[in-house]
Design an enzyme around this catalytic site. Structure first.
Site, PDB file in Angstrom:
ATOM      1  N   SER A   1       0.683  -1.182   0.041  1.00 57.11           N
ATOM      2  CA  SER A   1       0.276   0.243  -0.426  1.00 57.11           C
ATOM      3  C   SER A   1       1.056   1.237   0.089  1.00 57.11           C
ATOM      4  CB  SER A   1      -0.971  -0.793   1.168  1.00 57.11           C
ATOM      5  OG  SER A   1      -1.622   1.054   1.369  1.00 57.11           O
TER       6      SER A   1
ATOM      7  N   HIS B   1      -8.673   1.398  -0.710  1.00 56.79           N
ATOM      8  CA  HIS B   1      -8.436   0.222  -1.990  1.00 56.79           C
ATOM      9  C   HIS B   1      -9.741  -0.075  -2.600  1.00 56.79           C
ATOM     10  CE1 HIS B   1      -3.959   0.685  -1.564  1.00 56.79           C
ATOM     11  NE2 HIS B   1      -4.439   0.304   0.061  1.00 56.79           N
TER      12      HIS B   1
END
Length: 315
Positions: free
Chosen positions: A90, A193
């Site tokens: 991430s 996400h």
């Protein structure tokens, strides 16, 4: 073959930068990174409490800065070979971009500042959250996530998927999860996400043209299905899309396995990704670079493993 990996949001702990400030030049480096990000990284990394650094707009710049400081300290004054690959989970992918030469340290901090604020704004638009689903059969896990109207945000390993979406749907998943799996709600106020981050993606897309990326100096393995990034332009495309797309760390580990990784160093605040590697990349050497006391063992790992993949191929 040596990989350096960079953790994502949630790895931060109060005071975790305190040991690093004792090293020469670290306070000055943090001051420069703070100016680029528009946030007091030294204060947040040494004094702020857990609730303060849980804020997305604080946590993300703090994590990228910490990884840059740890990796820089690893090589400072040392004649060490470069890593054979870099990757990040991430927001850790921004750290990896700085370590891999795709972005300057300043541009990495400018980008994470925009990213973190945009994601925090998107998260505040409506009540959303995330939950880790541990165990179970992958097909059953994904089916249960879909049945509850949620999204698979992180594919962390064969045994762990993170679901994200509306808070009430996360609660419903916890009550009615897949067979042979545990659902663990996470202390995250946001469905990162997933399509809930569409606004953040648009903001990043508008900011990206102000950056000047270079092609990676070492292979950078992307969260986008483990794609190996070969150009700076492609990196920007992927990192913009990443905020609203699943993080496939399982694919990143599969790519490392395919490349013959023999050792992994996780930069501060370390432990999450090496923990996954213990189960998914069995037998490789692992090191967590959490404090300056970890530098010498990590350097020994670099000397032993970095460059061995290239040497073997040449032989």
């Amino acid at each position: 073959m040596l990989a350096i990996v960079c953790p994502g949001q949630g790895a931060q702990k109060p005071g975790f930068l305190s040991p690093w400030r004792e090293l020469p030049g670290v306070e000055e480096a943090l001051s420069a990174l703070s100016e680029a990000a528009g946030i007091d990284l030294l204060r947040h990394g040494t004094e702020s409490d857990a609730d303060t650094i849980r804020d997305t707009a604080v946590a993300q710049p703090l994590l990228v800065a910490a990884g840059i400081i740890a990796a820089s300290s690893l090589h400072q004054g040392q004649d060490l070979p470069a890593a054979d690959a870099v990757a990040g989970h991430s927001v850790g992918e921004l750290t990896a971009a700085a370590l891999g030469g795709v972005l300057s340290d300043e541009d990495a901090m400018r980008l994470v500042a925009v990213r973190s604020r945009a994601m925090a704004t998107a998260a505040a638009a409506e009540p959303t959250s995330m939950a880790a689903v541990v165990g179970g059969v992958r097909e059953d896990v994904l089916a249960a996530i879909e049945r509850h109207g949620l999204h698979p945000a992180n594919l962390n390993s064969a045994a762990q998927v993170v679901a994200a979406g509306a808070s009430e749907k996360i609660a419903a998943l916890a009550e009615d999860g897949p067979a042979k799996a545990r659902v663990i709600p996470l202390q995250v106020a946001g469905a990162f996400h997933t399509p809930y981050m569409a606004g953040a993606r648009e903001e990043l897309a508008g900011f990206a043209p102000t950056l000047q990326p270079s092609d990676p100096a070492v292979p950078l393995i992307s969260n986008a299905a483990g794609e190996v990034v070969t150009s700076g332009a492609r990196y920007l495309e992927l990192i913009v899309d990443q905020v609203a797309s699943p993080v496939d760390w399982e694919a990143c580990m599969a790519e490392l396995r395919a490349r013959g990784v023999t050792a992994m160093i996780e930069v501060a605040p370390a432990g999450t990704l090496t923990g996954l590697a213990k189960r998914e990349l069995k037998g490789i050497a692992l090191a967590n670079l959490n404090t300056p006391d970890d530098l010498e063992p990590a350097r020994a790992l670099v000397r032993e493993h970095a460059g061995t993949a290239a040497t073997d191929q040449e032989a």
